[in-house]
Structure formats: C-alpha cells, structure tokens
Design a protein around this motif. Sequence first.
Motif, PDB file in Angstrom:
ATOM      1  N   LYS A 165       0.696  -1.409   0.237  1.00 41.19           N
ATOM      2  CA  LYS A 165      -0.470   0.351   0.175  1.00 41.19           C
ATOM      3  C   LYS A 165       0.968   1.503  -0.175  1.00 41.19           C
ATOM      4  O   LYS A 165       1.922   1.155   0.601  1.00 41.19           O
ATOM      5  CB  LYS A 165      -1.094  -0.631   1.148  1.00 41.19           C
ATOM      6  N   ALA A 166       0.849   2.394  -0.726  1.00 45.66           N
ATOM      7  CA  ALA A 166       0.874   3.935  -0.692  1.00 45.66           C
ATOM      8  C   ALA A 166       1.086   4.376   1.136  1.00 45.66           C
ATOM      9  O   ALA A 166       0.302   4.449   1.446  1.00 45.66           O
ATOM     10  CB  ALA A 166       0.295   4.784  -1.618  1.00 45.66           C
ATOM     11  N   VAL A 167       2.541   4.583   1.551  1.00 47.26           N
ATOM     12  CA  VAL A 167       2.688   5.310   2.664  1.00 47.26           C
ATOM     13  C   VAL A 167       2.557   6.532   2.417  1.00 47.26           C
ATOM     14  O   VAL A 167       2.941   6.985   1.638  1.00 47.26           O
ATOM     15  CB  VAL A 167       4.155   4.557   2.997  1.00 47.26           C
ATOM     16  N   LYS A 168       1.658   7.172   3.125  1.00 53.43           N
ATOM     17  CA  LYS A 168       1.472   8.299   3.770  1.00 53.43           C
ATOM     18  C   LYS A 168       2.774   8.908   4.241  1.00 53.43           C
ATOM     19  O   LYS A 168       3.076   8.078   4.795  1.00 53.43           O
ATOM     20  CB  LYS A 168       0.181   8.520   4.489  1.00 53.43           C
ATOM     21  N   LYS A 169       2.850   9.834   3.883  1.00 53.99           N
ATOM     22  CA  LYS A 169       4.404  11.150   4.627  1.00 53.99           C
ATOM     23  C   LYS A 169       3.478  11.285   5.634  1.00 53.99           C
ATOM     24  O   LYS A 169       2.375  12.187   5.666  1.00 53.99           O
ATOM     25  CB  LYS A 169       4.505  12.226   3.525  1.00 53.99           C
ATOM     26  N   LYS A 170       4.292  11.818   6.977  1.00 54.29           N
ATOM     27  CA  LYS A 170       3.769  12.163   8.028  1.00 54.29           C
ATOM     28  C   LYS A 170       4.082  13.871   7.738  1.00 54.29           C
ATOM     29  O   LYS A 170       4.971  14.145   6.800  1.00 54.29           O
ATOM     30  CB  LYS A 170       4.522  11.832   8.921  1.00 54.29           C
TER      31      LYS A 170
END
Length: 89
Positions: free
Chosen positions: A41-46
Amino acid sequence: MGKVIAKKVVTRKPGYLYYVDGKGNVCEAKMARGGKKKKKKAVKKKKVVKRKVVKKKKPVKKKKAVKKKPVKKKKPVKKKKPAKKKKRR
C-alpha cells in the motif's frame, strides 16, 4: 467421522474452501496461498510540524547545606560480673 448425506450438492471451484457454518449453511472461502505476494500500500508521508523555540532556563541556585548537630555518643554499658560463690567450710 460423520456420514455423507448428499453428494454433488455444491459445485466446487478450485482454490476455494467449503465448510458448514454454525447455522448449518454451506459456505465457501478463498484459500490463502503462500506463493503470491500482495501489493504494498502507498505509504502516507507524515506532516512536518514546526516546533516553537523554547528559551533555556537559568540554572537553579543550590540551597546551602544545613549543619547537623553532632550526635552524642552513648556510654558503653558495663557488664556485671557474676557473683562470687561462697566457700563452705
């Protein structure tokens, strides 16, 4: 082992698992295979949160040590000598 009540009631598909649930219904579930890997899954940037600059605190002054009164030494207790036995004549 239980008895076979009816054969060929359910048409089976390859890759599926068939079972009887608690209500007595025949259910199917896709069997898990170890060879196939799932897509990541695409990793969300913090979000980067800017922090406020905190001023450094001044060093706290140390308290002066309170002088303790000297402890009086107790006198050692003298041991009593056992009484001498009287000689009989």
